[in-house]
Scaffold this motif. Structure first.
Motif, PDB file in Angstrom:
ATOM      1  N   ASP A 217       0.850  -1.189   0.000  1.00 36.03           N
ATOM      2  CA  ASP A 217       0.000   0.000   0.000  1.00 36.03           C
ATOM      3  C   ASP A 217       0.892   1.248   0.000  1.00 36.03           C
ATOM      4  OD1 ASP A 217      -2.299   1.562   0.042  1.00 36.03           O
ATOM      5  OD2 ASP A 217      -2.347   1.625   2.233  1.00 36.03           O
ATOM      6  N   GLY A 218       1.881   1.236  -0.883  1.00 35.87           N
ATOM      7  CA  GLY A 218       2.836   2.324  -0.912  1.00 35.87           C
ATOM      8  C   GLY A 218       2.768   3.141  -2.192  1.00 35.87           C
ATOM      9  N   THR A 219       3.799   3.927  -2.417  1.00 37.97           N
ATOM     10  CA  THR A 219       3.891   4.797  -3.582  1.00 37.97           C
ATOM     11  C   THR A 219       4.898   4.251  -4.579  1.00 37.97           C
ATOM     12  OG1 THR A 219       5.709   6.145  -2.701  1.00 37.97           O
ATOM     13  CG2 THR A 219       3.440   6.750  -2.058  1.00 37.97           C
ATOM     14  N   ALA A 220       5.012   4.932  -5.698  1.00 40.10           N
ATOM     15  CA  ALA A 220       6.003   4.539  -6.701  1.00 40.10           C
ATOM     16  C   ALA A 220       7.422   4.602  -6.130  1.00 40.10           C
ATOM     17  CB  ALA A 220       5.885   5.431  -7.929  1.00 40.10           C
ATOM     18  N   LEU A 221       7.676   5.578  -5.268  1.00 42.96           N
ATOM     19  CA  LEU A 221       9.016   5.671  -4.678  1.00 42.96           C
ATOM     20  C   LEU A 221       9.294   4.501  -3.744  1.00 42.96           C
ATOM     21  CD1 LEU A 221       9.338   9.505  -4.012  1.00 42.96           C
ATOM     22  CD2 LEU A 221      10.115   8.158  -5.980  1.00 42.96           C
ATOM     23  N   ASP A 222       8.244   3.938  -3.146  1.00 48.15           N
ATOM     24  CA  ASP A 222       8.423   2.722  -2.349  1.00 48.15           C
ATOM     25  C   ASP A 222       8.779   1.543  -3.257  1.00 48.15           C
ATOM     26  OD1 ASP A 222       7.771   3.916   0.153  1.00 48.15           O
ATOM     27  OD2 ASP A 222       5.642   3.809  -0.372  1.00 48.15           O
ATOM     28  N   VAL A 223       8.180   1.515  -4.446  1.00 45.28           N
ATOM     29  CA  VAL A 223       8.521   0.477  -5.415  1.00 45.28           C
ATOM     30  C   VAL A 223       9.976   0.633  -5.843  1.00 45.28           C
ATOM     31  CG1 VAL A 223       7.958  -0.557  -7.650  1.00 45.28           C
ATOM     32  CG2 VAL A 223       6.131   0.360  -6.210  1.00 45.28           C
ATOM     33  N   VAL A 224      10.412   1.875  -6.044  1.00 47.32           N
ATOM     34  CA  VAL A 224      11.811   2.140  -6.397  1.00 47.32           C
ATOM     35  C   VAL A 224      12.740   1.632  -5.304  1.00 47.32           C
ATOM     36  CG1 VAL A 224      13.510   3.964  -6.764  1.00 47.32           C
ATOM     37  CG2 VAL A 224      11.280   4.101  -7.873  1.00 47.32           C
ATOM     38  N   ALA A 225      12.390   1.895  -4.045  1.00 49.25           N
ATOM     39  CA  ALA A 225      13.228   1.433  -2.934  1.00 49.25           C
ATOM     40  C   ALA A 225      13.303  -0.085  -2.900  1.00 49.25           C
ATOM     41  CB  ALA A 225      12.676   1.975  -1.613  1.00 49.25           C
ATOM     42  N   LEU A 226      12.182  -0.756  -3.145  1.00 46.17           N
ATOM     43  CA  LEU A 226      12.189  -2.215  -3.178  1.00 46.17           C
ATOM     44  C   LEU A 226      13.052  -2.734  -4.319  1.00 46.17           C
ATOM     45  CD1 LEU A 226       8.406  -2.903  -2.436  1.00 46.17           C
ATOM     46  CD2 LEU A 226      10.345  -3.519  -0.970  1.00 46.17           C
ATOM     47  N   ALA A 227      12.979  -2.067  -5.467  1.00 43.49           N
ATOM     48  CA  ALA A 227      13.796  -2.470  -6.609  1.00 43.49           C
ATOM     49  C   ALA A 227      15.281  -2.329  -6.285  1.00 43.49           C
ATOM     50  CB  ALA A 227      13.438  -1.640  -7.834  1.00 43.49           C
ATOM     51  N   GLU A 228      15.636  -1.240  -5.619  1.00 44.69           N
ATOM     52  CA  GLU A 228      17.039  -1.032  -5.250  1.00 44.69           C
ATOM     53  C   GLU A 228      17.515  -2.076  -4.254  1.00 44.69           C
ATOM     54  OE1 GLU A 228      17.029   2.960  -3.853  1.00 44.69           O
ATOM     55  OE2 GLU A 228      17.177   3.843  -5.872  1.00 44.69           O
ATOM     56  N   ALA A 229      16.562  -2.617  -3.486  1.00 42.08           N
ATOM     57  CA  ALA A 229      16.904  -3.671  -2.521  1.00 42.08           C
ATOM     58  C   ALA A 229      16.930  -5.054  -3.161  1.00 42.08           C
ATOM     59  CB  ALA A 229      15.916  -3.647  -1.357  1.00 42.08           C
ATOM     60  N   GLY A 230      16.619  -5.134  -4.458  1.00 39.37           N
ATOM     61  CA  GLY A 230      16.715  -6.395  -5.177  1.00 39.37           C
ATOM     62  C   GLY A 230      15.415  -7.115  -5.425  1.00 39.37           C
ATOM     63  N   ASP A 231      14.279  -6.489  -5.132  1.00 39.47           N
ATOM     64  CA  ASP A 231      12.985  -7.131  -5.349  1.00 39.47           C
ATOM     65  C   ASP A 231      12.741  -7.278  -6.857  1.00 39.47           C
ATOM     66  OD1 ASP A 231      10.000  -7.196  -5.838  1.00 39.47           O
ATOM     67  OD2 ASP A 231       9.981  -7.240  -3.655  1.00 39.47           O
ATOM     68  N   SER A 232      12.593  -8.504  -7.325  1.00 41.41           N
ATOM     69  CA  SER A 232      12.491  -8.757  -8.767  1.00 41.41           C
ATOM     70  C   SER A 232      11.186  -8.224  -9.350  1.00 41.41           C
ATOM     71  CB  SER A 232      12.639 -10.249  -9.063  1.00 41.41           C
ATOM     72  OG  SER A 232      11.623 -10.994  -8.401  1.00 41.41           O
ATOM     73  N   LEU A 233      10.071  -8.343  -8.617  1.00 43.49           N
ATOM     74  CA  LEU A 233       8.794  -7.839  -9.118  1.00 43.49           C
ATOM     75  C   LEU A 233       8.828  -6.314  -9.237  1.00 43.49           C
ATOM     76  CD1 LEU A 233       5.856  -8.219  -9.961  1.00 43.49           C
ATOM     77  CD2 LEU A 233       5.230  -8.149  -7.527  1.00 43.49           C
ATOM     78  N   VAL A 273      16.415   1.450 -12.185  1.00 44.67           N
ATOM     79  CA  VAL A 273      15.790   0.635 -13.227  1.00 44.67           C
ATOM     80  C   VAL A 273      14.860   1.460 -14.109  1.00 44.67           C
ATOM     81  CG1 VAL A 273      14.259  -1.331 -13.659  1.00 44.67           C
ATOM     82  CG2 VAL A 273      15.945  -1.443 -11.827  1.00 44.67           C
ATOM     83  N   TYR A 274      14.050   2.315 -13.513  1.00 44.74           N
ATOM     84  CA  TYR A 274      13.084   3.103 -14.301  1.00 44.74           C
ATOM     85  C   TYR A 274      13.815   3.964 -15.316  1.00 44.74           C
ATOM     86  CZ  TYR A 274       8.930   5.976 -15.245  1.00 44.74           C
ATOM     87  OH  TYR A 274       7.875   6.621 -15.856  1.00 44.74           O
ATOM     88  N   ARG A 275      14.787   4.707 -14.850  1.00 45.90           N
ATOM     89  CA  ARG A 275      15.515   5.618 -15.738  1.00 45.90           C
ATOM     90  C   ARG A 275      16.339   4.842 -16.766  1.00 45.90           C
ATOM     91  NH1 ARG A 275      16.691  11.018 -15.295  1.00 45.90           N
ATOM     92  NH2 ARG A 275      18.039  11.690 -17.004  1.00 45.90           N
ATOM     93  N   ASP A 276      16.975   3.768 -16.354  1.00 47.40           N
ATOM     94  CA  ASP A 276      17.775   2.975 -17.292  1.00 47.40           C
ATOM     95  C   ASP A 276      16.900   2.394 -18.398  1.00 47.40           C
ATOM     96  OD1 ASP A 276      19.980   3.527 -15.750  1.00 47.40           O
ATOM     97  OD2 ASP A 276      20.014   1.571 -14.739  1.00 47.40           O
ATOM     98  N   SER A 277      15.726   1.880 -18.040  1.00 47.13           N
ATOM     99  CA  SER A 277      14.819   1.310 -19.036  1.00 47.13           C
ATOM    100  C   SER A 277      14.274   2.386 -19.953  1.00 47.13           C
ATOM    101  CB  SER A 277      13.668   0.576 -18.345  1.00 47.13           C
ATOM    102  OG  SER A 277      14.147  -0.488 -17.552  1.00 47.13           O
ATOM    103  N   LEU A 278      13.970   3.552 -19.384  1.00 47.02           N
ATOM    104  CA  LEU A 278      13.492   4.676 -20.184  1.00 47.02           C
ATOM    105  C   LEU A 278      14.536   5.063 -21.224  1.00 47.02           C
ATOM    106  CD1 LEU A 278      11.796   7.879 -18.754  1.00 47.02           C
ATOM    107  CD2 LEU A 278      13.524   8.023 -20.540  1.00 47.02           C
ATOM    108  N   GLU A 279      15.765   5.228 -20.783  1.00 46.75           N
ATOM    109  CA  GLU A 279      16.811   5.656 -21.725  1.00 46.75           C
ATOM    110  C   GLU A 279      17.077   4.594 -22.780  1.00 46.75           C
ATOM    111  OE1 GLU A 279      21.284   7.561 -21.920  1.00 46.75           O
ATOM    112  OE2 GLU A 279      20.382   7.135 -19.966  1.00 46.75           O
TER     113      GLU A 279
END
Length: 320
Positions: A217-233, A273-279
Motif C-alpha cells: 500500500d505504498g507509492t512509486a518511490l516505495d517500489v523504487v526502494a524495493l527495486a534497489e533492494a533487489g525485489d524482482s517484481l 531501473v526506471y531511468r535505465d529502461s526509459l533511456e
C-alpha cells in the motif's frame, strides 16, 4: 533563506504550481531565480475546485505577507495548473483540478491585488528549466515530466510551444498506445487499452505493483526502494513502465528533432531501473542514428521548476 540586497534592481514574483498530488509555491527573485520563501501542501483535488482555489489563495496571501516582512514587493503571480490552459489563460479541462469554467485568475487577483498569469504546469516547468535549469544551454529541447501524470512540452529558444489553442502537453493521456495486458483504462474497461500515464506514471506504477503484491500500500518511490533492494517484481514493474515511456519519447524525438530531452517530475528524476529502461527504449526507438545519442538530462530545478517557471512567466508578462 536568501538575503535581499535593497540596492539590487530586481523583480519579485509569486509562483504557484498546482499538481494532482501537491501544491508548491514560492517567492522568486529575478533574474537570478532565487527562492526567498516556499510553501508546500497536498492538493487533495477530490475536495473540489473551490477548496483547492481557497488553498491557493491562502498560499499566495501568506507569501505576500512574508514578502512584506522581507521588505520586498512581488508584482505578479504566475499560476501553473495540471490541466489544459488556453492561450488566453482559461482552464479548459478538469481531469484532476476542477477549475474548468471558473475565473481562477480573477479570484486570485482580487485576493492579492496583483495580476495573475495562468499556464499549463508542464509549460511553466519547461520555462523554468529553459531559463534557469537544465535546458538553458539548448536552442531547443523536449521537456517531459513524470509524476502523478505524464506531460511534455517542446521548448524553442527558451519559449515553450503553446500551439494554436494552448492544448499542448498531453501526449501520454490517449488510450491504446500500449497493449492492455489486463491493465484497466481510465474508463474502467480494457477494450481500448490504458493510456500511457495509466501504465508508467507514479500512481500507475504503485497500483500495478500492488495488484501483484498482496499487502502493498505504498507509492512509486516505495517500489523504487524495493527495486534497489533487489525485489524482482519491483524491478520488472519499473522496467516495463520506463520502457513504455522511453519508446513514446523516442517517437516524439523522431517527429520534433530537439537538441536534448530534459526529464523532470518526482518519478522522472529517480535513477535506477526506471531511468535505465526509459533511456534504453528511448534510444532504441529513435529512428535515425544521426541523433540517437542526443543528451538525456535530469531537470535541475527539481520540484521547484513549476513555480519558478510560473513566476518567470508572470515577470515576463509584466515586462511586455
Amino acid at each position: 533563506m536568501i538575503a535581499v540586497d535593497p540596492s539590487h534592481r530586481a523583480q519579485f514574483a509569486i509562483g504557484i504550481d498546482v499538481g494532482g498530488t501537491k501544491c508548491a509555491a514560492g517567492l522568486v527573485l529575478f533574474p537570478e531565480g532565487g527562492v526567498l520563501a516556499r510553501r508546500l501542501q497536498p492538493t487533495r483535488p477530490e475536495r473540489g475546485g473551490e477548496a483547492v482555489l481557497a488553498d491557493v489563495i491562502d498560499m499566495a496571501c501568506s507569501l505576500q505577507r512574508e514578502a512584506a516582512e522581507l521588505g520586498v514587493e512581488p508584482t505578479a503571480i504566475g499560476l501553473g495548473v495540471a490541466e489544459l490552459v488556453s492561450v488566453a489563460g482559461e482552464v479548459l479541462s478538469d481531469a484532476t483540478i476542477r477549475w474548468r469554467g471558473r475565473e481562477v485568475g480573477k479570484a486570485l487577483q482580487a485576493a492579492t491585488n496583483m495580476p495573475v498569469i495562468l499556464d499549463a504546469d508542464v509549460r511553466a516547468a519547461a520555462r523554468g528549466e529553459a531559463h534557469l535549469g537544465a535546458g538553458r544551454s539548448y536552442g531547443s529541447f523536449l521537456y517531459v515530466t513524470v509524476g502523478t501524470g505524464i506531460s511534455a512540452s517542446l521548448v524553442i529558444e527558451r519559449t515553450p510551444y503553446v500551439g494554436a489553442r494552448g492544448l499542448t502537453g498531453t501526449f501520454a493521456s490517449s488510450r491504446g498506445l500500449i497493449p492492455s495486458d489486463g491493465i484497466p483504462s481510465d474508463g474502467g474497461g480494457l477494450a481500448a487499452g490504458p493510456a500511457l500515464e495509466h501504465f508508467a506514471a507514479g500512481p500507475a506504477v504503485a497500483a500495478r505493483f500492488g495488484a501483484a503484491r498482496t499487502g502493498f500500500d505504498g507509492t512509486a518511490l516505495d517500489v523504487v526502494a524495493l527495486a534497489e533492494a533487489g525485489d524482482s517484481l519491483a524491478r520488472e514493474t519499473l522496467a516495463s513502465a520506463g520502457g513504455a515511456l522511453g519508446a513514446a519519447i523516442g517517437q516524439l524525438v523522431n517527429v520534433l528533432d530537439p537538441e536534448a530531452v530534459v526529464i523532470g517530475g518526482g518519478l522522472g528524476m529517480v535513477g535506477g531501473v526506471y531511468r535505465d529502461s526509459l533511456e534504453g527504449a528511448l534510444r532504441e526507438h529513435i529512428w535515425s542514428d544521426l541523433h540517437r545519442d542526443l543528451p538525456l538530462v535530469s531537470a535541475e530545478l527539481g520540484n521547484d521548476a513549476g513555480f519558478i517557471g510560473a513566476a518567470f512567466g508572470a515577470c515576463r508578462s509584466e515586462d511586455d
